[in-house]
Design an enzyme around this catalytic site. Structure first.
Site, short mmCIF file in Angstrom:
data_model
loop_
_atom_site.label_atom_id
_atom_site.label_comp_id
_atom_site.label_asym_id
_atom_site.label_seq_id
_atom_site.Cartn_x
_atom_site.Cartn_y
_atom_site.Cartn_z
N CYS A 130 0.85 -1.19 0.00
CA CYS A 130 0.00 0.00 0.00
C CYS A 130 0.89 1.25 0.00
CB CYS A 130 -0.88 -0.05 1.26
SG CYS A 130 -1.90 1.40 1.56
N GLY A 131 0.39 2.32 -0.54
CA GLY A 131 1.12 3.58 -0.49
C GLY A 131 1.36 4.05 0.94
#
Length: 157
Positions: A35-36
Protein backbone atom coordinates in the site's frame (compact mmCIF):
# COMPACT_ATOMS: atom_id res chain seq x y z
CA UNK A 1 -18.50 -5.84 25.77
CA UNK A 2 -15.05 -4.37 25.15
CA UNK A 3 -12.04 -5.08 22.93
CA UNK A 4 -10.96 -7.53 25.62
CA UNK A 5 -14.00 -9.70 24.79
CA UNK A 6 -12.48 -10.84 21.49
CA UNK A 7 -9.92 -13.42 20.39
CA UNK A 8 -7.76 -13.17 17.27
CA UNK A 9 -5.30 -15.48 15.55
CA UNK A 10 -1.66 -14.41 15.49
CA UNK A 11 0.53 -14.66 12.39
CA UNK A 12 1.91 -17.83 13.93
CA UNK A 13 -1.57 -19.40 14.02
CA UNK A 14 -2.20 -19.15 17.76
CA UNK A 15 -5.51 -17.95 19.18
CA UNK A 16 -4.85 -14.93 21.41
CA UNK A 17 -7.54 -13.61 23.74
CA UNK A 18 -7.31 -9.83 23.64
CA UNK A 19 -8.04 -9.91 27.37
CA UNK A 20 -4.28 -10.51 27.64
CA UNK A 21 -3.97 -6.78 26.93
CA UNK A 22 -6.16 -5.75 29.84
CA UNK A 23 -4.56 -2.79 31.62
CA UNK A 24 -2.72 -1.63 28.48
CA UNK A 25 -3.47 1.14 26.03
CA UNK A 26 -3.79 -0.25 22.51
CA UNK A 27 -3.48 1.10 19.01
CA UNK A 28 -5.24 -1.33 16.67
CA UNK A 29 -4.37 -0.91 12.98
CA UNK A 30 -5.44 -2.68 9.80
CA UNK A 31 -2.30 -2.99 7.70
CA UNK A 32 -1.08 -3.96 4.23
CA UNK A 33 2.34 -4.63 2.70
CA UNK A 34 1.76 -3.28 -0.80
CA UNK A 35 0.00 0.00 0.00
CA UNK A 36 1.12 3.58 -0.49
CA UNK A 37 0.73 3.93 3.29
CA UNK A 38 2.89 0.88 4.09
CA UNK A 39 5.80 3.11 5.21
CA UNK A 40 3.66 3.86 8.28
CA UNK A 41 5.02 0.57 9.64
CA UNK A 42 8.22 2.47 10.37
CA UNK A 43 6.53 5.20 12.42
CA UNK A 44 4.28 2.63 14.12
CA UNK A 45 7.40 0.75 15.22
CA UNK A 46 9.01 3.99 16.45
CA UNK A 47 5.85 4.78 18.42
CA UNK A 48 5.84 1.28 19.87
CA UNK A 49 9.53 1.50 20.82
CA UNK A 50 9.03 4.82 22.59
CA UNK A 51 6.01 3.68 24.65
CA UNK A 52 6.23 -0.10 25.05
CA UNK A 53 7.56 0.22 28.60
CA UNK A 54 4.52 2.31 29.56
CA UNK A 55 1.79 -0.34 29.17
CA UNK A 56 1.25 0.42 25.47
CA UNK A 57 0.83 -2.08 22.64
CA UNK A 58 0.20 -1.92 18.91
CA UNK A 59 -1.85 -4.68 17.33
CA UNK A 60 -1.52 -5.02 13.56
CA UNK A 61 -4.20 -6.78 11.50
CA UNK A 62 -3.26 -7.35 7.85
CA UNK A 63 -6.16 -6.95 5.44
CA UNK A 64 -6.43 -7.71 1.73
CA UNK A 65 -9.78 -5.96 1.15
CA UNK A 66 -8.41 -2.72 -0.29
CA UNK A 67 -6.92 -3.14 -3.75
CA UNK A 68 -5.59 -6.63 -2.87
CA UNK A 69 -2.63 -4.91 -1.19
CA UNK A 70 -1.94 -7.76 1.25
CA UNK A 71 -1.77 -10.81 -1.05
CA UNK A 72 0.87 -12.82 0.83
CA UNK A 73 0.61 -15.63 3.34
CA UNK A 74 1.00 -15.07 7.07
CA UNK A 75 4.66 -16.17 6.73
CA UNK A 76 5.18 -13.66 3.88
CA UNK A 77 3.64 -10.89 5.98
CA UNK A 78 5.82 -11.70 8.98
CA UNK A 79 9.00 -11.74 6.88
CA UNK A 80 8.07 -8.51 5.07
CA UNK A 81 7.32 -6.63 8.29
CA UNK A 82 10.43 -7.88 10.06
CA UNK A 83 12.92 -7.45 7.22
CA UNK A 84 11.67 -4.13 5.82
CA UNK A 85 10.45 -2.32 8.93
CA UNK A 86 11.81 -4.22 11.95
CA UNK A 87 8.27 -4.71 13.26
CA UNK A 88 8.29 -6.14 16.78
CA UNK A 89 4.74 -5.29 17.83
CA UNK A 90 2.10 -8.02 17.70
CA UNK A 91 0.84 -8.89 14.23
CA UNK A 92 -2.21 -11.03 13.66
CA UNK A 93 -3.44 -13.22 10.82
CA UNK A 94 -5.15 -11.59 7.85
CA UNK A 95 -8.73 -10.48 8.47
CA UNK A 96 -11.55 -8.75 6.68
CA UNK A 97 -12.41 -5.44 8.32
CA UNK A 98 -15.61 -4.64 6.39
CA UNK A 99 -18.61 -6.59 5.15
CA UNK A 100 -20.34 -9.74 6.29
CA UNK A 101 -17.03 -11.58 6.82
CA UNK A 102 -15.46 -8.81 8.88
CA UNK A 103 -13.70 -10.04 12.00
CA UNK A 104 -15.98 -9.44 15.01
CA UNK A 105 -13.31 -7.19 16.55
CA UNK A 106 -13.54 -4.80 13.59
CA UNK A 107 -17.32 -4.94 13.59
CA UNK A 108 -17.10 -3.81 17.21
CA UNK A 109 -14.44 -1.14 16.57
CA UNK A 110 -16.34 0.47 13.71
CA UNK A 111 -19.54 0.49 15.76
CA UNK A 112 -17.97 1.85 18.95
CA UNK A 113 -15.61 4.50 17.59
CA UNK A 114 -16.69 7.92 18.85
CA UNK A 115 -17.66 10.69 16.44
CA UNK A 116 -17.89 8.31 13.48
CA UNK A 117 -21.33 7.22 12.37
CA UNK A 118 -20.62 3.50 12.34
CA UNK A 119 -18.79 3.90 9.07
CA UNK A 120 -16.87 1.21 7.28
CA UNK A 121 -13.11 1.35 7.33
CA UNK A 122 -12.13 3.32 4.21
CA UNK A 123 -8.61 1.94 3.60
CA UNK A 124 -5.53 0.30 5.07
CA UNK A 125 -3.94 1.85 8.16
CA UNK A 126 -7.13 3.02 9.87
CA UNK A 127 -6.23 3.24 13.54
CA UNK A 128 -8.24 2.78 16.74
CA UNK A 129 -7.02 3.98 20.13
CA UNK A 130 -8.27 1.79 22.98
CA UNK A 131 -7.97 2.49 26.71
CA UNK A 132 -6.77 0.15 29.46
CA UNK A 133 -10.31 -1.14 30.00
CA UNK A 134 -10.79 -2.10 26.34
CA UNK A 135 -12.98 0.87 25.38
CA UNK A 136 -12.55 2.61 22.02
CA UNK A 137 -11.35 6.17 22.66
CA UNK A 138 -10.66 7.46 19.14
CA UNK A 139 -10.54 6.49 15.47
CA UNK A 140 -7.96 7.89 13.07
CA UNK A 141 -8.09 7.95 9.29
CA UNK A 142 -5.55 5.98 7.24
CA UNK A 143 -3.54 9.09 6.32
CA UNK A 144 -3.07 10.07 9.97
CA UNK A 145 0.61 9.57 10.67
CA UNK A 146 1.20 7.56 13.85
CA UNK A 147 3.55 10.11 15.44
CA UNK A 148 0.80 12.76 15.28
CA UNK A 149 -1.34 10.85 17.77
CA UNK A 150 1.37 10.55 20.43
CA UNK A 151 -0.28 13.21 22.62
CA UNK A 152 -3.60 11.36 22.48
CA UNK A 153 -1.91 8.11 23.49
CA UNK A 154 -0.02 9.80 26.33
CA UNK A 155 -3.27 11.36 27.58
CA UNK A 156 -4.85 7.91 27.84
CA UNK A 157 -1.74 6.41 29.44
Amino acid sequence: MTVHSFTAETLQGNAMPLSEYSGKVLLIVNTASKCGLTPQYESLQELYDSLKDEQFEILGFPCNQFGAQEPGSEKDIQEFCSINYGVRFQMFAKVDVNGENAHPLFQYLTHEAPEVEHGDIPWNFTKFLVDQNGNVVERYEPTTEPHTILKDIEAVL
